[in-house]
Design an enzyme around this catalytic site. Structure first.
Site, short mmCIF file in Angstrom:
data_model
loop_
_atom_site.label_atom_id
_atom_site.label_comp_id
_atom_site.label_asym_id
_atom_site.label_seq_id
_atom_site.Cartn_x
_atom_site.Cartn_y
_atom_site.Cartn_z
N LYS A 256 -39.11 -3.13 -14.07
CA LYS A 256 -38.39 -2.84 -15.31
C LYS A 256 -36.94 -3.30 -15.21
O LYS A 256 -36.41 -3.98 -16.10
CB LYS A 256 -38.45 -1.35 -15.63
CG LYS A 256 -37.73 -0.97 -16.92
CD LYS A 256 -37.82 0.52 -17.20
CE LYS A 256 -39.19 0.92 -17.68
NZ LYS A 256 -39.24 2.33 -18.16
N GLU A 262 -38.24 -3.31 -2.79
CA GLU A 262 -39.46 -3.88 -2.21
C GLU A 262 -40.01 -5.01 -3.09
O GLU A 262 -40.40 -6.07 -2.59
CB GLU A 262 -40.54 -2.80 -2.06
CG GLU A 262 -40.14 -1.60 -1.23
CD GLU A 262 -39.71 -0.43 -2.09
OE1 GLU A 262 -40.05 0.70 -1.74
OE2 GLU A 262 -39.04 -0.67 -3.12
N GLY A 323 -43.55 4.55 -15.51
CA GLY A 323 -44.23 3.61 -14.63
C GLY A 323 -45.68 3.94 -14.38
O GLY A 323 -46.56 3.07 -14.44
N ARG A 324 -45.98 5.21 -14.11
CA ARG A 324 -47.36 5.60 -13.78
C ARG A 324 -48.25 5.63 -15.02
O ARG A 324 -49.46 5.77 -14.91
CB ARG A 324 -47.36 6.95 -13.08
CG ARG A 324 -46.68 8.08 -13.84
CD ARG A 324 -46.48 9.29 -12.93
NE ARG A 324 -45.69 10.35 -13.53
CZ ARG A 324 -44.36 10.38 -13.56
NH1 ARG A 324 -43.67 9.38 -13.04
NH2 ARG A 324 -43.71 11.40 -14.11
N GLU A 410 -47.06 12.66 -9.02
CA GLU A 410 -45.70 12.30 -9.39
C GLU A 410 -45.28 13.01 -10.66
O GLU A 410 -44.09 13.27 -10.88
CB GLU A 410 -45.59 10.78 -9.57
CG GLU A 410 -44.15 10.27 -9.60
CD GLU A 410 -44.05 8.77 -9.50
OE1 GLU A 410 -43.82 8.27 -8.38
OE2 GLU A 410 -44.22 8.09 -10.54
N HIS A 441 -69.98 11.01 3.57
CA HIS A 441 -70.00 10.77 5.01
C HIS A 441 -68.60 10.78 5.59
O HIS A 441 -68.37 10.27 6.69
CB HIS A 441 -70.71 9.45 5.29
CG HIS A 441 -72.14 9.44 4.83
ND1 HIS A 441 -73.17 9.90 5.63
CD2 HIS A 441 -72.71 9.07 3.66
CE1 HIS A 441 -74.32 9.80 4.96
NE2 HIS A 441 -74.06 9.30 3.77
N LYS A 566 -35.02 6.67 -1.43
CA LYS A 566 -34.49 5.33 -1.72
C LYS A 566 -33.01 5.24 -1.35
O LYS A 566 -32.56 4.23 -0.81
CB LYS A 566 -34.66 5.01 -3.21
CG LYS A 566 -36.09 4.85 -3.68
CD LYS A 566 -36.11 4.53 -5.16
CE LYS A 566 -37.52 4.38 -5.70
NZ LYS A 566 -37.54 4.08 -7.15
#
Length: 605
Positions: A256, A262, A323-324, A410, A441, A566
């Site tokens: 954005k 990163e 964002g999510r 979040e 399993h 951050k």
């Protein structure tokens, strides 16, 4: 009977007293004020605590008894069908530790905290994300052209903006897919590397995996490859790009602000990878290469242009898209349309919109996201369960639990209410999951004989890829679904000491083979998994998260908890740079961190 007559009388008395309390104290002024009360200040909260205590201690309310009551079970099912009746979403929550009376208390609680008003505020575009002063409008991304959004004063302008971006996405992705937009050497672009992290990666990656085996989506993606680069670990870049031809690769940078550390380091790495390769083939104009091989999803147009991206290849979104919750924006629709076509992704958006309409208009007792959210509040706040599992019996949904983990944790992993006061209870569950039968399993052992983990099972009536071998008693899909139907009952009923004794189990092994049961779960059965259903699933769980946040009285749409790490990482980055380049001593950290940094920096010297 699924609980004792004394318990029936007791719960009925609680409900009666709660109603009497509201009747005696209730007038218009009181009703309005109750909307501002904290959840734990309401009599319904106390009544639910009492009901939960009864479920925990009364053996008559064990799920093996509750599930034997067919009338109770029939009343704990909801179905949503599309307008043409071709698709169904069935939610059966009869294996949850609830009764009809419990659900009525939960509906009453929702009413008293003003849930329907909060839902309406969200739908209408009010700035319900109060800490950031923003609306929450990811549902607007799914509205079709011509949709009547007049309930929002800015609705027409919002929809015009949304569809302007969608039209731009359609035009650009069609150009790439048709070969009209090619790379710097003239080769068609058929590899797409999506550079982003968090919501920029998890949502689109889940949808990509869900569609890979769908027949129509798979046909549309033939000859194309979509990869996601999120981790700044250089190994991720190597594994993502090692078998791709840079001449045929388009980089999609998603940020954005175009400042995420990163993402931008990965973007620069990817850009250099393409520039270096094309330089060996005689193409040395960095501006031309970047303009043809790199596009962006961002609101920071100046920064994108400075990076070398053509302005016409920048796709925007809005601050009311968290964002999510952004997979339905250009964040997801650009890379997914490149891979699967805009037409397929438009169907995905239609599925999400179908559930949006259901969530905003269906009665609460028939409303699937509302039911899931209320059950989540019940299990977390009142029953005290701190985890929950999302168990899709579909390999195509292998990344769905990871996406919903972010959406939910979040959003609702908060310590304070909307007004900033500490919550008097834990909010937000630890979410995890794996596709069935893989999870059986792995961690089902704990679910059956260890901790109680409420679970959502998701299954489909049709397989994306049906297989029926000669001589086999059932198809591969039926084998999968046999487990889907069996596991919830196994968790609910368990196996008693008497059962294992009757089976002739040796005495020394009997206790090892006892299953306590009484492990709650819900089962969701859908018609088939395709683009439309993937959109439905996404919206169901997005709205479940909002429901729980509304009930708890917190802000599900900010995420201040991700900021501190951050900030500290910037300090460390500066230290590493100074130490590597000028030999600066480590300083400004606590002794533990300083010692680890010194060991890290000393390696290889």
């Amino acid at each position: 009977m699924y609980f004792s007559s004394s318990t029936v009388v007791f719960l009925s008395l609680i409900i009666l007293l709660v109603n009497v309390f509201d009747t005696c104290k209730g007038n218009i002024e009181h009703s309005n004020n109750s909307r501002n009360m904290k959840i734990n200040e309401l009599p319904q909260f106390t009544a639910l605590q009492t009901a939960a205590s009864s479920f925990k201690t009364d053996e008559n309310q064990h799920l093996r008894n509750l599930c034997s009551d067919s009338s109770r079970c029939a009343g704990l099912v909801a179905t949503h069908s599309t307008d043409n009746g071709a698709r169904k979403v069935i939610i059966d929550y009869s294996r949850q530790q609830v009764s009809g009376e419990t659900m009525e208390l939960l509906f009453d609680l929702a009413d008293k905290v003003g849930f329907t008003e909060r839902r309406k505020s969200m739908r209408g575009g009010e700035k319900i994300n109060v800490t950031e002063g923003r609306s929450v409008l990811h549902h607007a991304l799914r509205m079709p052209k011509g949709y009547d959004y007049s309930m929002n004063p800015e609705g027409k302008a919002i929809l015009d903006d949304v569809h302007a971006v969608r039209d731009k996405i359609e035009a650009f992705t069609n150009k790439v897919r048709s070969g009209k937009h090619v790379g710097a050497t003239g080769k068609p672009l058929k590899n797409f590397v999506c550079v982003g992290i968090g919501g920029s990666q998890l949502g689109p990656e889940f949808v990509n995996e869900a569609l890979r085996a769908d027949a129509s989506a798979a046909k549309a993606s033939e000859g194309r490859t979509l990869r996601f680069l999120a981790n700044v670990d250089p190994v991720d870049f190597e594994l993502c790009t090692r078998d791709l031809d840079p001449e045929e690769t388009l980089i999609v940078v998603i940020s954005k602000t175009f400042t995420t550390a990163e993402t931008m380091l990965n973007a620069r790495t990817a850009k250099k990878w393409i520039l270096d390769d094309l330089a060996t083939k005689g193409v040395t104009d960095a501006g031309e290469v970047t303009s043809k091989h790199v596009i962006a999803v961002s609101t920071a147009i100046d920064k994108c242009v400075a990076f070398g991206i053509s302005e016409e290849n920048i796709f925007g979104f809005w601050n009311w898209v968290g964002g999510r919750f952004s997979v339905c924006s250009a964040v997801g629709i650009v890379p997914l349309s490149l891979q699967y076509s805009y037409d397929v992704m438009s169907t995905f958006l239609d599925g999400a919109h179908d559930i949006d309409e259901h969530f905003f208009t269906a009665p609460l007792r028939e409303n699937i996201p509302v039911l899931l959210g209320l059950i989540g509040v019940w299990n977390s706040t009142f029953m005290g369960y701190e985890t929950r599992a999302l168990l899709p019996y579909s390999q195509a949904l292998k990344r769905f639990p990871a996406h919903i983990q972010q959406v939910d944790m979040e959003s609702n992993g908060k310590r304070v209410a909307m007004d900033g006061t500490p919550l008097p209870f834990q909010a937000g569950e630890i979410n995890f999951g794996e596709p069935g039968t893989n999870g059986q399993h792995s961690f089902y052992q704990l679910m059956h004989q260890g901790r109680v983990v409420p679970a959502d099972f998701i299954g489909f009536m049709e397989s994306q890829r049906a297989v029926m071998l000669d001589g086999e008693p059932v198809s591969n899909h039926d084998e999968l679904m046999s487990n889907f139907f069996a596991q919830p009952d196994a968790l609910a009923y368990g196996k008693t000491l008497n059962d294992v004794t009757q089976e002739g189990v040796p005495e020394e092994l009997r206790n090892h083979k006892v299953f306590a049961g009484n492990r709650p779960s819900s089962s969701m059965l859908m018609t088939k998994l395709d683009a439309f259903a993937v959109g439905q699933l996404l919206a169901i769980y997005e709205h479940r998260t909002a429901v729980q946040g509304f009930i708890w009285g917190l802000n599900s749409f900010d995420q201040w908890g991700v900021e501190l790490g951050k900030v500290l990482a910037k300090q460390v980055r500066s230290q590493l740079s100074a130490s590597r380049k000028s030999g600066a001593h480590v300083q400004g950290f606590n002794s533990s961190t300083s010692a680890l940094l010194e060991s890290y920096l000393a390696h290889g010297k």
